[in-house]
Design an enzyme around this catalytic site. Structure first.
Site, PDB file in Angstrom:
ATOM      1  CG  ASP A   1      -0.382  -0.256   2.537  1.00  0.00           C
ATOM      2  OD1 ASP A   1       1.129   1.107   2.708  1.00  0.00           O
ATOM      3  OD2 ASP A   1      -0.313  -0.275   3.604  1.00  0.00           O
TER       4      ASP A   1
ATOM      5  CD  GLU B   1       6.774   3.015   0.511  1.00  0.00           C
ATOM      6  OE1 GLU B   1       6.739   3.481   1.634  1.00  0.00           O
ATOM      7  OE2 GLU B   1       6.824   3.042  -0.457  1.00  0.00           O
TER       8      GLU B   1
ATOM      9  CD  GLU C   1       7.604   9.973   8.040  1.00  0.00           C
ATOM     10  OE1 GLU C   1       7.478   9.204   6.636  1.00  0.00           O
ATOM     11  OE2 GLU C   1       7.836   9.767   8.727  1.00  0.00           O
TER      12      GLU C   1
END
Length: 364
Positions: A163, A166, A318
């Site tokens: 997905d 990963e 992130e």
């Protein structure tokens, strides 16, 4: 703050775009010093939204070079699938990879390499680039790579693959299918000789998602896994598999809000342990993007304000650790891989998209 972060985001993205046109995902994080078609296409889309069309054009030309460089591998994979090879994790290296060096070479190592979402996303992004920039001649210039990507997706779309995180390489994922749908659909207008074929294929993929990718009135993380995942927002924005006000989408967003939102930070999914399962800025931007289209302007502005508050001297990370789903796992990830990725170009890109949606970007 908005114009400051806008300018910083654009400059940061340009600074970390390689001479080849590739966007380096995170220059200071060892595992992300590479380029992804998926992350890069969303970054290029953001650059188009703020008028940096040359940057986006260079990225799509890099995509073309990647496909050309691995043309024989793609053709071999298509032939294998047509002969009955169903792939699987043990044979995933026979398929195109998801991350590359800035020169377009495959990256070795233990990684969820067989992913299809990036190949749909680069086609979707290319169409958006043409709409924003008017660079229609790219279709002819990149035609062999476009055609090969379409053939590859047509052959492989039903195969289990990793997905967008990963993970879960043994499953089929609605978000991946939506990316493929969007890429195929986007090319209909530019390839009239294949328009009917592509329309039929796109609709088959959409119907597959609606039939197999829904449970309890909402979309599911993967076929057979009824969990909710924040990336399911992509089914409507930007991939358009369903409309923003589709009842199944609305139920999905309600589940995301209930299970995955903490303050204004959005988690990927409830069982996430990566760096303790923090809140991803790009997903907060995505939910804010959804809110703008759903008429919830105040909530969208609050999301943008929160993202801005997370900016550090080196940029947007992130993820942040205001609320961890699995706090006991955080230190082990730091010990093995270092601090969480910062800056992440994709975080900056999605902030730019949200800021653009909200009209916060006047001139950068």
């Amino acid at each position: 703050m908005t114009n400051t972060l806008c300018t910083q985001s654009i400059q940061l993205i340009l600074r970390h775009q390689a001479t080849s046109g590739a966007y380096i995902a995170s220059p200071a994080f060892t595992h992300y010093k590479y380029a992804w078609l998926r992350d890069g296409a969303f970054t290029a889309y953001a650059m188009n939204r703020v008028g940096e069309h040359d940057s986006a054009s260079r990225f799509y030309k890099w995509c073309d070079r990647v496909i050309t460089l691995h043309e024989q591998k793609a053709k071999a994979a298509i032939a294998a699938v047509q002969a009955g090879d169903r792939g699987g994790e043990t044979g995933s290296n026979r398929f195109l990879h998801t991350r590359y060096t800035v020169d377009g070479e495959e990256v070795s190592g233990d990684w969820g390499s067989f992913q299809l979402d990036g190949y749909g996303t680069w086609l979707w992004g290319l169409a958006k680039h043409i709409q924003y920039s008017g660079e229609i001649n790219l279709i002819q210039k990149l035609a062999p790579s476009i055609e090969l990507t379409l053939d590859y997706l047509a052959a492989c779309w039903q195969l289990p693959n990793f997905d967008c995180w990963e993970e879960a390489g043994d499953r089929v994922h609605p978000v991946t299918l939506a990316a493929i749908f969007a890429g195929i659909k986007a090319m209909e207008a530019y390839l009239p000789e294949r328009a009917s074929e592509l329309a039929h294929l796109a609709e088959a993929i959409r119907q597959f998602v609606l039939e197999h990718g829904v449970a309890h009135g909402r979309f599911v993380k993967s076929i057979g896994n009824p969990a909710v995942d924040a990336s399911l927002l992509w089914l409507t924005l930007p991939f358009g598999l369903v409309e923003v006000d589709d009842p199944v989408m609305e139920q999905t967003v309600q589940a995301i809000e209930k299970e995955l939102v903490a303050g204004h930070g959005v988690h990927r999914y409830a069982s996430d342990t990566y760096y303790g399962g923090g809140q991803w800025l790009l997903l907060s931007a995505w939910l804010g993007w959804y809110y703008t289209r759903a008429g919830k302007s105040q909530q969208a502005h609050e999301m943008a304000d929160w993202i801005e508050s997370q900016c550090k001297a080196s940029g947007l990370p992130e993820q942040v650790q205001e609320h961890l789903l699995s706090p006991q796992d955080y230190s082990s990830w730091v010990k093995s891989s270092g601090e969480p990725a910062m800056p992440l170009l994709w975080s900056h890109a999605m902030y730019l998209v949200l800021a653009s949606e909200l009209g916060r970007i006047k001139h950068c």
